[in-house]
Write an enzyme that holds these catalytic residues in place. Structure first.
Site, mmCIF file in Angstrom:
data_model
loop_
_atom_site.group_PDB
_atom_site.id
_atom_site.type_symbol
_atom_site.label_atom_id
_atom_site.label_comp_id
_atom_site.label_asym_id
_atom_site.label_seq_id
_atom_site.Cartn_x
_atom_site.Cartn_y
_atom_site.Cartn_z
ATOM 1 N N LYS A 273 -103.938 -78.774 -46.146
ATOM 2 C CA LYS A 273 -103.322 -77.764 -45.281
ATOM 3 C C LYS A 273 -102.005 -78.337 -44.784
ATOM 4 O O LYS A 273 -101.814 -79.559 -44.760
ATOM 5 C CB LYS A 273 -104.254 -77.492 -44.081
ATOM 6 N N GLY B 217 -109.553 -58.526 -33.485
ATOM 7 C CA GLY B 217 -108.363 -58.745 -34.307
ATOM 8 C C GLY B 217 -108.176 -57.616 -35.301
ATOM 9 O O GLY B 217 -108.984 -57.441 -36.227
ATOM 10 N N GLY C 246 -105.740 -57.284 -37.412
ATOM 11 C CA GLY C 246 -104.683 -57.745 -38.308
ATOM 12 C C GLY C 246 -104.997 -57.415 -39.754
ATOM 13 O O GLY C 246 -105.741 -56.477 -40.057
ATOM 14 N N ASN C 247 -104.447 -58.230 -40.649
ATOM 15 C CA ASN C 247 -104.605 -57.959 -42.085
ATOM 16 C C ASN C 247 -106.062 -57.952 -42.521
ATOM 17 O O ASN C 247 -106.502 -57.046 -43.223
ATOM 18 C CB ASN C 247 -103.835 -59.012 -42.893
ATOM 19 N N VAL C 248 -106.832 -58.948 -42.079
ATOM 20 C CA VAL C 248 -108.242 -59.003 -42.473
ATOM 21 C C VAL C 248 -109.052 -57.971 -41.689
ATOM 22 O O VAL C 248 -109.828 -57.206 -42.263
ATOM 23 C CB VAL C 248 -108.831 -60.424 -42.258
HETATM 24 P P1 NAD Z 1 -103.212 -61.527 -38.661
HETATM 25 O O1 NAD Z 1 -102.196 -62.356 -37.969
HETATM 26 O O2 NAD Z 1 -102.780 -60.444 -39.604
HETATM 27 O O3 NAD Z 1 -104.178 -60.816 -37.603
HETATM 28 C C1 NAD Z 1 -104.652 -61.444 -36.453
HETATM 29 C C2 NAD Z 1 -104.748 -60.366 -35.381
HETATM 30 O O4 NAD Z 1 -105.377 -60.913 -34.237
HETATM 31 C C3 NAD Z 1 -103.383 -59.837 -34.927
HETATM 32 O O5 NAD Z 1 -103.365 -58.425 -35.005
HETATM 33 C C4 NAD Z 1 -103.267 -60.322 -33.497
HETATM 34 O O6 NAD Z 1 -102.547 -59.429 -32.673
HETATM 35 C C5 NAD Z 1 -104.727 -60.382 -33.095
HETATM 36 N N1 NAD Z 1 -105.011 -61.246 -31.958
HETATM 37 C C6 NAD Z 1 -104.455 -62.428 -31.616
HETATM 38 N N2 NAD Z 1 -105.017 -62.894 -30.485
HETATM 39 C C7 NAD Z 1 -105.958 -62.001 -30.128
HETATM 40 C C8 NAD Z 1 -106.874 -61.923 -29.056
HETATM 41 N N3 NAD Z 1 -106.944 -62.875 -28.109
HETATM 42 N N4 NAD Z 1 -107.692 -60.853 -28.973
HETATM 43 C C9 NAD Z 1 -107.634 -59.869 -29.894
HETATM 44 N N5 NAD Z 1 -106.787 -59.889 -30.946
HETATM 45 C C10 NAD Z 1 -105.958 -60.940 -31.046
HETATM 46 O O7 NAD Z 1 -104.173 -62.569 -39.392
HETATM 47 P P2 NAD Z 1 -105.206 -62.270 -40.569
HETATM 48 O O8 NAD Z 1 -104.555 -62.580 -41.855
HETATM 49 O O9 NAD Z 1 -105.843 -60.965 -40.342
HETATM 50 O O10 NAD Z 1 -106.276 -63.433 -40.315
HETATM 51 C C11 NAD Z 1 -107.205 -63.330 -39.255
HETATM 52 C C12 NAD Z 1 -107.947 -64.651 -39.119
HETATM 53 O O11 NAD Z 1 -108.645 -64.920 -40.333
HETATM 54 C C13 NAD Z 1 -107.042 -65.866 -38.869
HETATM 55 O O12 NAD Z 1 -107.725 -66.753 -38.028
HETATM 56 C C14 NAD Z 1 -106.881 -66.481 -40.243
HETATM 57 O O13 NAD Z 1 -106.643 -67.876 -40.174
HETATM 58 C C15 NAD Z 1 -108.246 -66.192 -40.854
HETATM 59 N N6 NAD Z 1 -108.211 -66.121 -42.316
HETATM 60 C C16 NAD Z 1 -107.403 -65.231 -42.936
HETATM 61 C C17 NAD Z 1 -107.387 -65.149 -44.326
HETATM 62 C C18 NAD Z 1 -106.513 -64.161 -45.045
HETATM 63 O O14 NAD Z 1 -106.705 -63.968 -46.256
HETATM 64 N N7 NAD Z 1 -105.597 -63.504 -44.376
HETATM 65 C C19 NAD Z 1 -108.207 -66.014 -45.089
HETATM 66 C C20 NAD Z 1 -109.055 -66.899 -44.418
HETATM 67 C C21 NAD Z 1 -109.047 -66.953 -43.028
#
Ligand code: NAD
Length: 366
Positions: free
Chosen positions: A91, A191, A193-195
């Protein structure tokens, strides 16, 4: 200027921390011209080159950045080992503000540092990154995944990650409730977000009652428009909800001394990395509270599986099929946890460590 910790005189503190979880190498990188300050950690390359994303975050202290990269890189070793991938764990973190400090030159410089590791480390997206940065890194090195589809890459891994989390959650539901169906189950997703966004789609389709929170109202509004049946809740309210499943899909360390007493769920299954604030303490505490915890690195492996397929010739169907196997792997880990009376995180760690150790002992080192 390139320094490995063993050469740099960074002192026993760093090497001592590397010894704790047997990290192979840590590379500290700085470039005054572009403002790059980065740390690349390679945890273990027994199974293959260390693949793991780069996170850009405005860490207050350099020590926080080091802690993050050491913990995240070890998590990648375990994630790939459990997913059956021939990849090691690594990482990178870049210390800086992803909203204001990203430049082409910075990421090309970072790519140059990645290249100096001769393929022992392959980077990809993590928090604060997008395909734009991967394209700039690619100008300096081929050791990058998560490239856009028009460059032969696999694009955004989030839909695949979300599908894997969904499969892992269904395995947890079967173990905890006797059926993998999520129909009628109350599920809180932290959250949007994307996931989180893609996960909500799967849950709604399966008939779950979804409670969603985020710190950004615009993201919530967008998802609620697509899925009008979901309930929006406040960021702090999420810990007090009377739900069957809590799904952390925002940041890490949300299972901690403060939140544990408040959680009423029977299952925790989400995408966020490092959900347990302290693995040993909170991993055991959730078990003692009667909550089935689906280890994050076990069920969020869809993204790394997607990247692995990108490296060997992208096939979306094959990546999804391999991601679906998270269901069976998770069932096996839950069963082992029950039989051996160990917390699920430990059962998952041991299964990952066993695969790495047996390959090393057989001399099948990358
Ligand atoms: P992202 O940045 O698109 O979404 C994260 C969301 O969480 C955002 O909308 C943000 O506003 C929200 N957020 C932040 N703090 C918050 C809180 N205190 N309460 C509520 N919401 C809050 O990220 P993502 O790509 O959706 O990933 C989400 C998590 O999954 C991360 O921890 C990431 O490391 C993990 N992850 C993602 C992937 C991937 O393929 N994207 C793969 C493995 C792990």
């Amino acid at each position: 200027m390139v320094m490995t910790s063993t050469q740099a005189g960074t002192g026993p503190a760093v090497i001592g921390r590397m010894e704790e979880f047997e990290h192979e190498e840590v590379l500290f990188c700085q470039d005054r011209t572009t403002g790059l300050k980065a740390i690349i950690a390679i945890h273990d390359t027994t199974l293959g080159p260390a693949l793991g994303g780069t996170r850009m975050w405005p860490y207050d202290q350099e020590g926080d950045a080091l802690s993050d990269v050491l913990r995240l890189s070890r998590g990648m070793t375990y994630k790939s080992a459990l997913a059956g991938l021939d990849l090691g764990g690594g990482k990178a973190v870049i210390i800086g503000d992803a909203r204001t400090q990203k430049t082409e030159a910075m990421f090309r410089r970072f790519g140059w540092f990645v290249h100096s590791l001769s393929g022992r480390y392959i980077t990809a997206e993590d928090v604060g990154m997008s395909t734009t940065e991967m394209v700039n890194i690619r100008k300096e090195t081929p050791y990058v995944a998560g490239l856009p589809e028009n460059m032969g890459g696999s694009g955004d891994p989030s839909p695949v990650t979300a599908y894997g989390v969904f499969c892992g959650m269904r395995a947890a539901a079967r173990t905890a409730f006797g059926s993998e169906s999520l129909a009628g189950r109350k599920i809180s997703v932290q959250g949007a977000g994307n996931v989180g966004m893609h996960l909500v789609g799967h849950l709604v389709k399966d008939g779950a009652r979804v409670f969603l929170t985020d710190i950004h109202d615009d993201k919530l509004a967008m998802i609620a428009k697509t899925h009008p049946g979901i309930t929006l809740v406040g960021p702090d309210e999420v810990y007090d909800l009377d739900v069957d499943i809590y799904s952390p899909c925002a940041l890490g360390a949300t299972i901690n001394d403060d939140t544990l007493g408040r959680l009423k769920c029977a299952v925790i299954a989400g995408a966020a990395n490092n959900q347990l604030a302290d693995e040993a303490v909170h991993g055991r505490a959730v078990m003692e509270k009667g909550i089935l915890y689906a280890p994050d690195f076990l069920i969020n492996a869809g993204g790394i599986i997607n990247c692995a397929w990108e490296r060997k010739g992208y096939d979306r169907g094959a990546a999804m099929a391999q991601t679906e196997r998270i269901f069976d792997t998770a069932l096996g880990i839950f069963k082992r946890s029950t039989t051996e009376h160990v917390p699920t995180y430990l059962a998952a760690n041991e299964a990952a460590e066993h695969r790495v150790r047996s390959m090393r002992q057989a001399g099948l080192h990358f």
